[in-house]
Design a protein around this motif. Structure first.
Motif, PDB file in Angstrom:
ATOM      1  N   THR A  65      -1.960   3.597 -10.992  1.00 28.45           N
ATOM      2  CA  THR A  65      -1.647   4.139 -12.318  1.00 28.45           C
ATOM      3  C   THR A  65      -1.836   3.060 -13.379  1.00 28.45           C
ATOM      4  O   THR A  65      -1.323   1.954 -13.227  1.00 28.45           O
ATOM      5  CB  THR A  65      -0.181   4.637 -12.363  1.00 28.45           C
ATOM      6  N   ALA A  86       1.810   3.515  -7.836  1.00 32.13           N
ATOM      7  CA  ALA A  86       2.044   2.538  -8.901  1.00 32.13           C
ATOM      8  C   ALA A  86       0.823   1.665  -9.124  1.00 32.13           C
ATOM      9  O   ALA A  86       0.421   1.396 -10.260  1.00 32.13           O
ATOM     10  CB  ALA A  86       3.257   1.671  -8.561  1.00 32.13           C
ATOM     11  N   GLU A 137       7.756  -1.258  -9.258  1.00 30.40           N
ATOM     12  CA  GLU A 137       7.010  -1.354  -8.008  1.00 30.40           C
ATOM     13  C   GLU A 137       5.763  -2.214  -8.181  1.00 30.40           C
ATOM     14  O   GLU A 137       5.459  -3.072  -7.349  1.00 30.40           O
ATOM     15  CB  GLU A 137       6.620   0.038  -7.527  1.00 30.40           C
ATOM     16  N   ALA A 142       4.695   5.430  -2.958  1.00 34.46           N
ATOM     17  CA  ALA A 142       5.056   5.001  -4.308  1.00 34.46           C
ATOM     18  C   ALA A 142       4.353   3.700  -4.677  1.00 34.46           C
ATOM     19  O   ALA A 142       3.967   3.494  -5.834  1.00 34.46           O
ATOM     20  CB  ALA A 142       6.570   4.823  -4.407  1.00 34.46           C
ATOM     21  N   THR A 143       4.174   2.817  -3.691  1.00 33.12           N
ATOM     22  CA  THR A 143       3.459   1.560  -3.925  1.00 33.12           C
ATOM     23  C   THR A 143       2.027   1.843  -4.339  1.00 33.12           C
ATOM     24  O   THR A 143       1.507   1.257  -5.297  1.00 33.12           O
ATOM     25  CB  THR A 143       3.464   0.692  -2.655  1.00 33.12           C
ATOM     26  N   GLN A 191       7.588   2.951 -11.450  1.00 35.22           N
ATOM     27  CA  GLN A 191       6.253   2.462 -11.134  1.00 35.22           C
ATOM     28  C   GLN A 191       6.026   1.053 -11.674  1.00 35.22           C
ATOM     29  O   GLN A 191       5.382   0.229 -11.025  1.00 35.22           O
ATOM     30  CB  GLN A 191       5.208   3.420 -11.689  1.00 35.22           C
ATOM     31  N   GLN A 192       6.576   0.773 -12.853  1.00 34.38           N
ATOM     32  CA  GLN A 192       6.466  -0.580 -13.400  1.00 34.38           C
ATOM     33  C   GLN A 192       7.166  -1.590 -12.503  1.00 34.38           C
ATOM     34  O   GLN A 192       6.654  -2.680 -12.245  1.00 34.38           O
ATOM     35  CB  GLN A 192       7.058  -0.616 -14.810  1.00 34.38           C
ATOM     36  N   ARG A 221       2.569   3.973 -16.571  1.00 36.66           N
ATOM     37  CA  ARG A 221       3.584   3.862 -15.526  1.00 36.66           C
ATOM     38  C   ARG A 221       4.974   4.150 -16.077  1.00 36.66           C
ATOM     39  O   ARG A 221       5.327   3.693 -17.165  1.00 36.66           O
ATOM     40  CB  ARG A 221       3.575   2.453 -14.929  1.00 36.66           C
TER      41      ARG A 221
END
Length: 202
Positions: free
Chosen positions: A60, A57, A72, A53-54, A69-70, A65
Motif C-alpha cells: 500500500t 502494508a 506494520e 497484514a504485513t 498499516q503504517q 496506509r
C-alpha cells in the motif's frame, strides 16, 4: 564497526543463550573498544509474525496506509535497516522443539526481503549481504549437532544466512544442558572457553 546483538530466549536471566551471547558481545567490545552495539530482545519486545497484514502494508502506498498499516510497514523497515546497517550480528538461538524460537523466526521473516537481502537472477538466487560476520550462539537441552534432529536449528540458520550471502558464520555451542548439572557445567564452561579463545586470537 556496528554489531547487532539478538536475543530470543523466553527464559530471561535463566537463559544459557542469553548468558553466552552477552559473553560474546562483551569479549568483542574488549577486543574492539570502538564497536557500536545495537541490542534487540525478541522475547521482551516481540515482532508480530509475518502475515497478510504485513504484505498488504508493504503493497500500500505510504499516503494511503491507515495507522495499523503504517505501524506494520515501519516495523518491517526499521528491523530490516537495523540488520543492513550491522557489520556483524550475534544471534542467540536456543533450540525449541527442534527449531529456533518463533520470535527469532519472526525476525528472520522481516529481514528476508527480495531486492534488499537477496534477489533472484536468471542463474538463481543471489545473496546481497556478503561481508557480514555472524556468530550463532546455539544452545539446547539435548545433543543435536550433526544429527537429523538439528536440521531445523543450526542447519536452518546456516542455510538462511547463506541464502542472503553470509558465509562468515561461527557457532558457539552449548548442548546437553538438560543432561544433569555436570554436563551443563561442562557445556557452558567449554563455550565460554571458546569465546575467550576466539577473541584472544582476533
Amino acid at each position: 564497526m556496528k554489531l547487532l546483538h539478538i536475543d530470543s530466549s523466553i527464559l530471561g536471566d535463566n537463559s544459557a543463550s542469553r548468558q553466552l551471547s552477552r559473553s560474546v558481545v562483551d569479549a568483542w567490545q574488549v577486543a574492539e573498544p570502538a564497536v557500536q552495539v545495537t541490542y534487540r530482545d525478541l522475547a521482551a519486545d516481540a515482532l508480530s509474525h509475518f502475515s497478510a497484514a504485513t504484505l498488504v502494508a508493504a503493497g500500500t502506498p505510504d499516503e494511503l496506509r491507515d495507522a495499523a498499516q503504517q505501524h506494520e510497514a515501519k516495523l518491517s523497515a526499521d528491523t530490516l535497516q537495523e540488520f543492513l546497517d550491522a557489520d556483524a550480528v550475534v544471534i542467540a538461538a536456543p533450540m525449541y522443539n527442534f527449531s529456533v524460537p518463533t520470535q527469532l523466526k519472526a525476525w528472520i521473516d522481516r529481514i528476508a526481503v527480495a531486492g534488499k537481502t537477496f534477489r533472484y537472477t536468471e542463474a538463481g538466487p543471489e545473496g546481497l549481504c556478503g561481508g557480514k560476520k555472524v556468530v550463532i550462539v546455539s544452545t539446547s537441552g539435548g545433543l543435536h549437532a550433526g544429527q537429523p534432529t538439528g536440521v531445523g536449528h543450526e542447519e536452518f540458520l546456516k542455510v538462511f544466512l547463506a541464502f542472503i550471502g553470509i558465509t562468515d558464520v561461527e557457532i558457539v555451542r552449548a548442548h546437553g544442558l538438560a543432561y544433569g548439572d555436570d554436563m551443563r557445567t561442562k557445556a557452558m564452561s567449554d563455550a565460554q572457553a571458546q569465546i575467550s579463545e576466539q577473541f584472544a586470537a582476533a
